[in-house]
Motif scaffolding. Structure first.
Motif, PDB file in Angstrom:
ATOM      1  N   PHE A 205       0.832  -1.204   0.000  1.00 45.49           N
ATOM      2  CA  PHE A 205       0.000   0.000   0.000  1.00 45.49           C
ATOM      3  C   PHE A 205       0.869   1.257   0.000  1.00 45.49           C
ATOM      4  CE2 PHE A 205      -1.915   3.428   2.516  1.00 45.49           C
ATOM      5  CZ  PHE A 205      -3.085   3.675   1.798  1.00 45.49           C
ATOM      6  N   ASP A 206       1.884   1.275   0.834  1.00 48.38           N
ATOM      7  CA  ASP A 206       2.757   2.439   0.946  1.00 48.38           C
ATOM      8  C   ASP A 206       3.495   2.701  -0.363  1.00 48.38           C
ATOM      9  OD1 ASP A 206       4.136   4.399   2.978  1.00 48.38           O
ATOM     10  OD2 ASP A 206       5.788   3.473   1.874  1.00 48.38           O
ATOM     11  N   THR A 207       4.016   1.655  -0.984  1.00 50.46           N
ATOM     12  CA  THR A 207       4.774   1.821  -2.227  1.00 50.46           C
ATOM     13  C   THR A 207       3.873   2.234  -3.381  1.00 50.46           C
ATOM     14  OG1 THR A 207       6.506   0.273  -1.557  1.00 50.46           O
ATOM     15  CG2 THR A 207       6.203   0.603  -3.924  1.00 50.46           C
ATOM     16  N   HIS A 324       8.896  -3.020  -3.576  1.00 51.16           N
ATOM     17  CA  HIS A 324       9.520  -2.203  -4.623  1.00 51.16           C
ATOM     18  C   HIS A 324       8.668  -2.303  -5.885  1.00 51.16           C
ATOM     19  CE1 HIS A 324      12.852  -1.985  -1.885  1.00 51.16           C
ATOM     20  NE2 HIS A 324      13.141  -3.270  -2.019  1.00 51.16           N
ATOM     21  N   ALA A 325       8.674  -1.246  -6.675  1.00 44.79           N
ATOM     22  CA  ALA A 325       7.823  -1.198  -7.860  1.00 44.79           C
ATOM     23  C   ALA A 325       8.586  -0.754  -9.086  1.00 44.79           C
ATOM     24  CB  ALA A 325       6.643  -0.251  -7.625  1.00 44.79           C
ATOM     25  N   ILE A 326       8.192  -1.305 -10.248  1.00 42.73           N
ATOM     26  CA  ILE A 326       8.723  -0.831 -11.523  1.00 42.73           C
ATOM     27  C   ILE A 326       7.558  -0.560 -12.472  1.00 42.73           C
ATOM     28  CG2 ILE A 326      11.076  -1.736 -11.535  1.00 42.73           C
ATOM     29  CD1 ILE A 326      10.046  -4.276 -12.860  1.00 42.73           C
ATOM     30  N   GLU A 327       7.654   0.554 -13.156  1.00 42.96           N
ATOM     31  CA  GLU A 327       6.651   0.962 -14.140  1.00 42.96           C
ATOM     32  C   GLU A 327       7.180   0.606 -15.517  1.00 42.96           C
ATOM     33  OE1 GLU A 327       4.689   5.148 -15.783  1.00 42.96           O
ATOM     34  OE2 GLU A 327       5.433   5.037 -13.698  1.00 42.96           O
ATOM     35  N   ILE A 328       6.453  -0.259 -16.216  1.00 43.18           N
ATOM     36  CA  ILE A 328       6.907  -0.767 -17.511  1.00 43.18           C
ATOM     37  C   ILE A 328       5.891  -0.398 -18.581  1.00 43.18           C
ATOM     38  CG2 ILE A 328       7.572  -2.838 -18.802  1.00 43.18           C
ATOM     39  CD1 ILE A 328       8.200  -4.166 -16.159  1.00 43.18           C
TER      40      ILE A 328
END
Length: 331
Positions: A205-207, A324-328
């Motif tokens: 939720f935070d990420t 951790h997140a990545i936008e692709i």
């Protein structure tokens, strides 16, 4: 912390391999290889784990039509003591190695580091990903497999799988990593190692909210937001937290979880799948192929990790978590 990758590093090729039980996965048709032996015909689970990693990396290299010597960096991690399976696989790959531990969030943290190295011009090709082997992980974090302990409904099944991606310079025909969010460590006081979904949902939720706020986006800007291995219960908790923050129901339908879906509706896997190889094998097979075929154009992949150890559990510590997140995109 949100990082924008100015050069838009691309995911050139992916490789995902899995163990025999993973034939029951709804994603099985997207995996490159499924073996019949959990140990990959090796003497120990850990040796089999290492061979699994090597096989996934070999697939990536062959798909990209490059040689081992062309790989500048190998960025990877697993859940076994000091990441020994990854270390031994790195010995075989024989390129510059950065071992990473973000627990089950390593699949994405490794891609963020690889993208940074590419963006800086320090790397032409980097292999990034993660893995897990059921028997080795369950023995280390919970009970020996032969013990036959009854698991509660909140528990998740550690998958035997590995997923890796080759990160290189931008190529418009391949999915590109345009941004990444390095998550904080979030601890909501959970102490039960059989309730990882509940422990990790607040970190997800935070990420997610941090990424959307910094990028001035909303959930509907994406075709899909997929978390790593919250499982069925953790995904419900995450959706409830987002709903409480004001996210509308139609937007919540864009959220999915690899762990919740991995084994379908088979109740013998309790709340779903987990393990560093869970998100890695799904992200670097199913998601990559959906992007390349045009079904998805923009996705946010959020891998979650519980940062506990057998020692911290024995000492009565709570379970700190991260995501951790990545936008692709295919733009």
């Amino acid at each position: 912390m949100v990082i924008l990758f100015q050069s838009k590093p691309s995911i050139i090729a992916c490789g995902a391999v899995a163990g025999p039980l993973e034939r029951q996965s709804v994603f099985k048709s997207y995996f490159d290889s499924i073996v019949e032996d959990e140990r990959w015909n090796q003497t120990t689970n850990e040796q089999g784990h290492s061979k699994m990693i090597s096989e996934a990396c070999d697939i990536v290299i062959k798909k990209a039509n490059i040689k081992n010597l062309d790989v500048d960096f190998f960025l990877s991690g697993d859940l076994v003591n000091q990441m020994t399976p990854t270390n031994f696989a790195a010995r075989e790959l024989a390129c510059s190695f950065i071992g990473l531990f973000s627990a089950c969030a390593t699949s994405v943290s490794s891609v963020i580091v690889a993208s940074l190295l590419t963006d800086l011009g320090a790397s032409q090709f980097a292999i990034a990903g993660a893995s897990s082997q059921h028997n080795a992980i369950e023995r280390q974090f919970r009970y020996p497999i032969n013990y036959g302990a009854q698991k509660p409904a909140t528990s998740q099944w550690t998958v035997t799988a590995a997923g890796y991606a080759l990160i290189g310079k931008h190529k418009p025909e391949h999915p590109s990593v345009v941004a990444g969010t390095i998550g904080k460590v979030v601890d909501y006081g959970e102490v039960n190692p059989f309730h990882m979904g509940g422990a990790m949902a607040p970190a997800a939720f935070d990420t997610i909210t941090s990424h959307l706020k910094k990028r001035k986006q909303k959930i509907s800007d994406y075709d899909l937001i997929m978390t790593g291995d919250l499982g069925k219960i953790g995904l419900k908790i995450l959706k409830a937290m987002l709903a409480q923050s004001g996210v509308k129901q139609d937007e919540l339908q864009l959220l999915r979880d690899a762990g919740a879906e991995f084994y379908g509706e088979d109740e013998s896997f309790q709340a779903g799948a987990s393990g560093a190889g869970c998100s890695a094998s799904v992200f670097f097979s199913y998601i990559e192929q959906q992007l390349k075929t045009g079904r998805f154009n923009r996705v946010l992949l959020v891998a979650t990790g519980a940062l506990l150890s057998p020692l911290s559990f024995q000492q009565g510590e709570t379970i700190p978590c991260t995501a951790h997140a990545i936008e692709i995109t295919m733009e």
